[in-house]
Design an enzyme around this catalytic site. Structure first.
Site, PDB file in Angstrom:
ATOM      1  N   VAL A  11       0.825  -1.205   0.000  1.00 22.77           N
ATOM      2  CA  VAL A  11       0.000   0.000   0.000  1.00 22.77           C
ATOM      3  C   VAL A  11       0.859   1.255   0.000  1.00 22.77           C
ATOM      4  O   VAL A  11       0.632   2.192  -0.770  1.00 22.77           O
ATOM      5  CB  VAL A  11      -0.952   0.004   1.212  1.00 22.77           C
ATOM      6  N   ASP A  30      11.184   3.743   5.134  1.00 24.48           N
ATOM      7  CA  ASP A  30      11.144   2.377   5.639  1.00 24.48           C
ATOM      8  C   ASP A  30      12.380   2.150   6.500  1.00 24.48           C
ATOM      9  O   ASP A  30      13.454   2.687   6.211  1.00 24.48           O
ATOM     10  CB  ASP A  30      11.104   1.368   4.488  1.00 24.48           C
ATOM     11  N   THR A  86      -1.012  -4.172   9.250  1.00 27.80           N
ATOM     12  CA  THR A  86      -1.930  -4.439  10.371  1.00 27.80           C
ATOM     13  C   THR A  86      -2.353  -5.899  10.301  1.00 27.80           C
ATOM     14  O   THR A  86      -3.516  -6.209  10.032  1.00 27.80           O
ATOM     15  CB  THR A  86      -3.166  -3.522  10.329  1.00 27.80           C
ATOM     16  N   GLU A 151      -7.350   2.488   1.772  1.00 33.70           N
ATOM     17  CA  GLU A 151      -7.017   2.169   0.384  1.00 33.70           C
ATOM     18  C   GLU A 151      -7.975   1.110  -0.158  1.00 33.70           C
ATOM     19  O   GLU A 151      -8.492   0.282   0.590  1.00 33.70           O
ATOM     20  CB  GLU A 151      -5.566   1.700   0.284  1.00 33.70           C
ATOM     21  N   GLU A 155      -4.526  -5.885  -5.959  1.00 34.92           N
ATOM     22  CA  GLU A 155      -3.201  -6.309  -6.394  1.00 34.92           C
ATOM     23  C   GLU A 155      -3.276  -6.777  -7.844  1.00 34.92           C
ATOM     24  O   GLU A 155      -4.170  -7.508  -8.234  1.00 34.92           O
ATOM     25  CB  GLU A 155      -2.677  -7.420  -5.484  1.00 34.92           C
ATOM     26  N   HIS A 254     -17.144 -15.462  -9.288  1.00 32.95           N
ATOM     27  CA  HIS A 254     -16.432 -16.537  -9.983  1.00 32.95           C
ATOM     28  C   HIS A 254     -16.029 -17.605  -8.968  1.00 32.95           C
ATOM     29  O   HIS A 254     -15.236 -17.354  -8.063  1.00 32.95           O
ATOM     30  CB  HIS A 254     -15.204 -15.975 -10.683  1.00 32.95           C
ATOM     31  N   GLY A 260      -8.292 -15.303  -0.730  1.00 32.78           N
ATOM     32  CA  GLY A 260      -7.033 -15.213   0.007  1.00 32.78           C
ATOM     33  C   GLY A 260      -6.502 -13.809  -0.102  1.00 32.78           C
ATOM     34  O   GLY A 260      -7.241 -12.857  -0.321  1.00 32.78           O
ATOM     35  N   CYS A 263      -5.864  -8.845   2.260  1.00 31.89           N
ATOM     36  CA  CYS A 263      -6.965  -8.044   2.811  1.00 31.89           C
ATOM     37  C   CYS A 263      -8.133  -8.863   3.346  1.00 31.89           C
ATOM     38  O   CYS A 263      -8.457  -8.787   4.528  1.00 31.89           O
ATOM     39  CB  CYS A 263      -7.464  -7.064   1.748  1.00 31.89           C
TER      40      CYS A 263
END
Length: 443
Positions: A11, A30, A86, A151, A155, A254, A260, A263
């Site tokens: 993110v 970072d 998180t 957000e 992906e 689908h 998985g 999120c």
């Protein structure tokens, strides 16, 4: 506008790079020196189509930089975004806010003038108020506001989602904070993308509610698929019939081996815990979690049943291990349940995935990694499609069946049809919620 992005995970990196492409001056921070060194060299630690080009473009333009120095990045920033992990907290299902609060503490010590502290990480309702209290206690003389800006990035399509969003959600308490956030997102305002401004708690809840609803939609069609298998109905046609209803829509209908990723699993668990903490159990969400776990176990059974209940000593080729195509993310992927179960039953696994080996090599010990699907199926007793990468959507099925010791396929993404695989020489074929091709039940 100067922006500091704390965290260069999925993110944080995508958001920081896209903000720089808006024209802002962005420093991505970072604590991992190896990651910062990589990014400075133009090397991307995650796989996201198009991200490498944007990093190079905006770094060369002087709008994007990477640093380990949080204090230096934050000192003169108009807005500081918290985009750290998180993960699910062990033992109770809560979102672990350790990294969020640690970042907030460091930010509080570093800011010197009015700053908007924006939480982009997915956090439980009430977290932004906790951040506000911590900052005020740590640095009582500094002017600041907090904002919630969850957000909604998929992906594999994150850049397009950021640049052309369905909506941007901004939770604020003051007009001043709202003005800063409006300036940050000005390129989207000017192109009339929906910007929804709410209070802090509503913004926090929107993220959890949206992800839980989408997870529910996926799980619902997977349950319907199981019923289709018992009744002879075709889940692909059922999904099509449902999706044509404008009130329902065709997205996330689908059938497959369960959801998985980074999120849905953690956010559904966190929402369930939030409900329990407030004395209002989220019964639908709790059931979704339970059913999704059951679906993964059922996929393993489906593969074993296709092979007459015997996989010990058999060679199985697996195509795709990431939780979805166009990403290298292995988090909560169905493959992490299915492959170990097959190995535990004595099978020998060969795996092909365009991007999955970097993470998968450690997460899936005991498998043989190959680069070519046709090589993976040579003398194999079965092939299993777990992730619908484009490379696996147009395979030469006849070539595959000819190379296999036993031409058997478990298509857990419903890419092919019984007609196609039968014509190609496959003797066994199972999919999700559709008729199978088996020696005693040919269709």
């Amino acid at each position: 506008m100067k922006i500091a992005m704390i965290g260069t995970g999925y993110v944080g990196l995508v958001s920081g790079v896209c903000f720089s492409d808006f024209g802002h001056e962005v420093v991505c921070v970072d604590k991992n020196p190896e990651k910062i060194a990589m990014l400075r060299r133009g090397e991307i630690p995650i796989y996201e189509p198009g991200l490498d080009d944007l990093v190079i473009k905006n770094t060369e333009a002087g709008r994007l930089s990477f640093s380990e120095d949080l204090a230096g990045a934050v000192a003169d920033a108009a807005a500081v975004f918290i985009a750290v992990g998180t993960p699910t907290r062990r033992g109770d299902g809560h979102a672990d806010l350790t990294y969020v609060m640690a970042a907030a503490q460091e930010i509080a010590n570093a800011i010197t003038g009015y700053t908007v502290i924006v939480t982009k990480s997915t956090v439980p309702v009430g977290t932004n108020r906790q951040v506000k209290q911590m900052v005020a206690k740590t640095n009582p003389n500094v002017a600041f506001d907090v904002a919630s800006n969850p957000e909604f990035l998929r992906e594999g399509a994150a850049i397009d989602d950021f640049m052309r969003p369905d909506r941007v959600v901004v939770g604020v308490e003051t007009d001043r904070a709202a003005e800063v956030m409006e300036e940050i997102y000005r390129p989207l305002y000017l192109r009339d993308f929906p910007i929804l401004t709410t209070d802090l708690e509503t913004a926090e809840m929107i993220k959890y509610a949206a992800n839980a609803f989408l997870a529910t939609k996926i799980t619902f069609i997977n349950e319907i698929a199981a019923l289709c298998e018992r009744t002879g109905a075709d889940v692909k046609r059922v999904s099509q019939g449902m999706g044509l209803d404008g009130r329902i829509g065709n997205k996330f209908l689908h059938a497959g081996p369960g959801y998985g990723g980074s999120c849905f699993p953690k956010d559904t668990r966190a929402l369930a815990r939030i409900g329990q903490d407030h004395g209002l159990p989220m019964q639908i969400t709790e059931t979704v979690i339970k059913v999704n776990d059951e679906i993964r176990r059922r996929m393993t059974e489906k593969i074993v049943d296709m092979m007459d209940g015997k996989v010990a000593g058999k060679t199985i080729a697996v195509l795709g291990v990431t939780f979805k195509p166009n990403t290298d993310d292995m988090r909560e992927s169905p493959s992490l349940t299915i492959i170990p179960a097959l190995i535990g039953a004595g099978a020998k696994l060969r795996v092909v995935d365009p991007q999955g080996q970097r993470e998968g090599a450690e997460l899936l010990p005991g498998v043989q990694w190959l680069d070519d699907a046709y090589e993976a199926v040579r003398d194999a007793d079965a092939v299993v499609i777990l992730t619908e990468w484009n490379e696996f959507r147009a395979l030469d099925l006849e070539r595959m069946s000819e190379r296999m010791r036993v031409p058997a396929m478990a298509d857990l993404r419903n890419i092919y049809s019984v007609k196609d695989v039968k014509q190609a020489g496959f003797l066994r074929y199972v999919s999700i919620g559709r008729p199978d091709l088996l020696p005693d039940a040919e269709s």
